[in-house]
Every structure is written in structure tokens, then in C-alpha cells.
Design an enzyme around this catalytic site. Structure first.
Site, mmCIF file in Angstrom:
data_model
loop_
_atom_site.group_PDB
_atom_site.id
_atom_site.type_symbol
_atom_site.label_atom_id
_atom_site.label_comp_id
_atom_site.label_asym_id
_atom_site.label_seq_id
_atom_site.Cartn_x
_atom_site.Cartn_y
_atom_site.Cartn_z
ATOM 1 N N SER A 166 0.765 -1.285 -0.160
ATOM 2 C CA SER A 166 -0.099 0.051 -0.092
ATOM 3 C C SER A 166 0.945 1.129 0.243
ATOM 4 C CB SER A 166 -0.971 -0.033 1.134
ATOM 5 O OG SER A 166 -1.630 1.158 1.253
ATOM 6 N N LYS B 4 -17.231 13.205 -7.251
ATOM 7 C CA LYS B 4 -16.631 14.470 -7.558
ATOM 8 C C LYS B 4 -16.764 14.998 -8.944
ATOM 9 C CE LYS B 4 -13.596 12.530 -3.772
ATOM 10 N NZ LYS B 4 -13.993 13.372 -2.912
#
Ligand SMILES: Cc1ncc(COP(=O)(O)O)c(C=O)c1O
Length: 404
Positions: free
Chosen positions: A136, A247
């Protein structure tokens, strides 16, 4: 335990650290974005919003609004259930088809938000794939971090956007272990962009799956709004592309796109997908209209990029320091939490300009900033107003100017 006392003292702690969040109460004005009405104890005020993630103003797009209104008239307000129990509406299916097509994948799966799509997908894959190691990026969004935590699988954090560090970590891991690399395309606080192709090359070399969060890129990059991976011609190399409808698409909801088997797997095992009411059909219909529009129209994308360049050059002329990045996000660095909050308050109260301050822990201390997001609908006059106000406040705060 005195619960009330506990809550209050924790909140006091946030106040003392300057981390207590105050929300601006706004009423967006349909048809005149980026204007909004601000409600305060003292009355109402007209403001210009400079920090919206409705990056292209699609939340005000006539086709999107029309599609939502029509669908409410046609289907009513809510979905009426979870996807499994009577909640799967025709518009959900249309939306999933549209999304799969947008990213060139076999299938898509929608969730109630981008947060939930990250949390549920990473959580489920990490939990269910035996021995999976998730690599990650250090600056991944909270929803990805929480999903990986929830999975309780092994996780390795690699230095942000650092290919060498990623490779060293992949090479050090058990070669037999299944692996996944999880990262974002546009990082929303610094506006920097991941080297997606290089990461895919490493994924191929080490046999890893790839999980790309394109939340701050979908709609805005690529010839059809498929995001940075589309722009860079590497969509087919990613195992999973995740995005939001909230968004640049201007509505609400989140999704993943991937192979049919993978989407079906998440659909069948992810509690964050199964045990929650489906998105209202009108939201799905609005998202379909928005995606369809941005698949063919380049106007919004071109105007957006032009507005970003214009604002950057005006900031440069005024000596207002901002992070140089290759995206549409313009972080104006203040570097002091109290001053950042103070400037933001004055911009709002005295100039009618709304830019939320971004302080620690969202960004590291001493990099506190105003995260400005110009849209195609901000005019030259809007920009002159903003840069003029920043110019005055920079002098009042005795903040350093950038040398052009
Ligand atoms: C990188 C990233 N991923 C996911 C999300 C969550 O998306 P949503 O707002 O649709 O829940 C955000 C939200 O800001 C984000 O910045």
C-alpha cells in the site's frame, strides 16, 4: 463512566491541538455554480466556493439534473432495499454497464460511496484471498487504509510514489505469496500523480494484482474521462480500477471495475456491498447521464485545464507559493496551522471566498495549506478576486512570497 464528560474532554483535546473541524453551512445555487449562500448566526452571505470536488461543475449540468428529476418522477425517491432484496433498479444495471465500458473492463460494481468501495473491496479481497500481501502506498486514502486494516492480511507500506522502494519490498516478500499493489492516480492533497505504467511493470514482474483509486481523476483525464490510466494508455494493465461518482461526475456513489469474476466475487462476499440499501435510482440515472456526457464532450476537460493554468500563472505573478504538480489541484502552502485557519476565516468573512484550510493530520505539520480547486465555471474576475485577496492577506500575515 461519565460518557458526556468523556466526549467533551476528547473534543477539548481537538480544540487545543487546533484540529477541531468547523463546517461552513452552504446552500449551493443551481445554475450559478460556484456561488453558494452561506448561513451563519449573523445571517446569510453570498460566497464563491473555491474548494469543491465537483471539479467540472457536473452537479449543475442540465442533462444530469434532468435525468435525476425524470427518474424521481418515474421510480420515486429511494431504491427500496439492498441490491439483493428488491433494491436492484434498472438504472443500477445501466450504470454498471456504463462504468465497465468507461474503463474497458468486463464488469463494474457500484457502492454507496467511493469510501465504501475502497473499504469493502480491499477488505474483502484481503480477507478472502489466502495469504494475500497488500503493498500500500504510504499516502493512500483513509478508506483504503481502513479496508486493508479490516482485512487483517499482511500489509507492506511503500514510500509514496517510490518505485525503487516498492520493488525492494516486493523482492523481499515471499515469492509464493499472492500480492496486490494498492495506490491512487492523483493524490488529492499534493496533486501529484503516480507512475502507473512503472507500477504495472513491477506488478507483472512480481505477479501482483493492481488496485488503482482514480477518485480524483475520473471524468477529468483521458479522452473519455476514464482517468489517468486512460490518458496513459494503461487501463487494461490494471486489475481493478476504483472511482467515485461524487466528484467530477457531480453526483454520489462509488464503484470498482474489473473482471466479471472479480466483481461477482466482491458482490457475493463484501458485507459493505451486501448489507446496505442501494443508491437511489435517480442518483444512478444522474451518474449515467454525467458519465455519458463526459465520455464524448471534451469541453469541460479543456476548460478545466485552462482555468488551472490561468490560476497558477496569476498566483505566480502575485508571488503566492503553490505546489507545482501535474494535476488540477492547486495547493497554496501557508505552512502554519493558525495562519492557515486565520486566512481561510478572513477569506470567507471579509471577501466571500470559501477555501477550507487543510491542517495536520490531513497533511504534515508545517505544510498546512489552502487546497484550491478551480473549475471551468470560475471566471477571470473570480480569479482576480481570489488572488487579490490572497495578496492582501499574505502581506498582513507577513508570509514569504514565492520568487517567480
Ligand atoms: C483518494 C480517495 N479515495 C476515495 C475517496 C472517497 O470517495 P467518496 O467521497 O465517494 O466517498 C476519497 C474522498 O475524498 C478520496 O480522496
Amino acid at each position: 463512566m461519565d460518557f458526556e464528560q468523556f466526549f467533551k474532554s476528547e473534543l477539548d483535546g481537538l480544540h487545543e491541538e487546533g484540529r477541531y473541524r468547523v463546517f461552513a453551512e452552504l446552500e449551493r445555487q443551481q445554475g450559478s455554480f460556484p456561488r453558494a449562500t452561506r448561513y451563519t448566526d449573523k445571517g446569510q452571505q453570498d460566497v464563491t466556493v473555491w474548494c469543491s470536488n465537483d471539479y467540472l461543475g457536473m452537479g449543475q449540468n442540465a442533462q444530469v439534473i434532468e435525468a435525476m428529476k425524470k427518474t424521481i418522477d418515474h421510480c420515486g425517491a429511494g431504491a427500496g432495499g439492498t441490491r439483493n432484496i428488491s433494491g436492484t433498479n434498472h438504472y443500477h444495471v445501466l450504470l454498471e454497464r456504463e462504468l465497465a465500458d468507461l474503463h474497458g473492463k468486463e464488469s463494474a460494481l457500484i457502492f454507496t460511496s467511493g469510501y465504501i468501495s475502497n473499504w469493502a473491496t480491499l477488505g474483502t479481497l484481503g480477507q478472502k484471498i489466502p495469504g494475500l500481501i497488500i503493498f500500500s502506498d504510504a499516502l493512500n486514502h483513509a478508506s483504503m487504509i481502513e479496508g486493508i486494516r479490516y482485512a487483517k492480511c499482511e500489509r507492506v507500506i511503500w514510500k509514496h510514489n517510490d518505485i525503487k522502494d516498492l520493488e525492494a519490498k516486493l523482492a523481499a516478500a515471499d515469492p509464493r505469496a499472492p500480492k496486490m499493489i494498492a495506490f491512487e492516480s492523483v493524490y488529492s492533497m499534493d496533486g501529484d500523480i503516480a507512475p502507473i505504467k512503472d507500477i504495472c511493470d513491477l506488478a507483472d514482474k512480481y505477479g501482483a494484482m493492481t488496485y488503482l483509486d482514480e477518485v480524483h481523476a475520473v471524468g477529468m483525464y483521458g479522452a473519455h474521462g476514464g482517468g489517468i490510466a486512460e490518458r496513459d494508455g494503461v487501463m487494461d494493465r490494471l486489475t481493478i480500477i476504483e472511482g467515485t461518482l461524487g466528484k467530477a461526475f457531480g453526483v454520489m456513489g462509488g464503484y470498482i471495475t474489473a473482471s466479471t469474476a472479480l466483481c461477482d466475487f466482491v458482490r457475493s462476499f463484501a458485507s459493505g456491498f451486501i448489507f446496505t440499501t442501494a443508491l437511489p435510482p435517480a442518483l444512478a440515472a444522474g451518474a449515467v447521464a454525467s458519465i455519458k456526457h463526459l465520455k464524448t464532450s471534451q469541453l469541460e476537460r479543456f476548460a478545466h485545464q485552462e482555468r488551472v493554468r490561468r490560476l497558477r500563472s496569476m498566483l505566480d505573478s502575485a508571488g503566492i507559493p503553490h505546489l507545482r504538480n501535474p494535476s488540477h489541484i492547486v495547493p497554496v502552502i501557508v505552512g502554519d496551522a493558525a495562519k492557515c485557519k486565520w486566512i481561510s476565516d478572513l477569506l470567507l468573512d471579509n471577501f466571500g471566498l470559501y477555501v477550507q484550510p487543510i491542517n495536520y493530520p490531513t497533511v504534515p505539520k508545517k505544510t498546512e495549506r489552502l487546497r484550491i480547486t478551480p473549475t471551468p465555471l470560475h471566471s477571470d474576475a473570480d480569479m482576480e478576486h481570489l488572488v487579490g485577496a490572497l495578496h492582501q492577506l499574505w502581506s498582513r500575515c507577513a508570509l514569504a512570497r514565492a520568487v517567480a
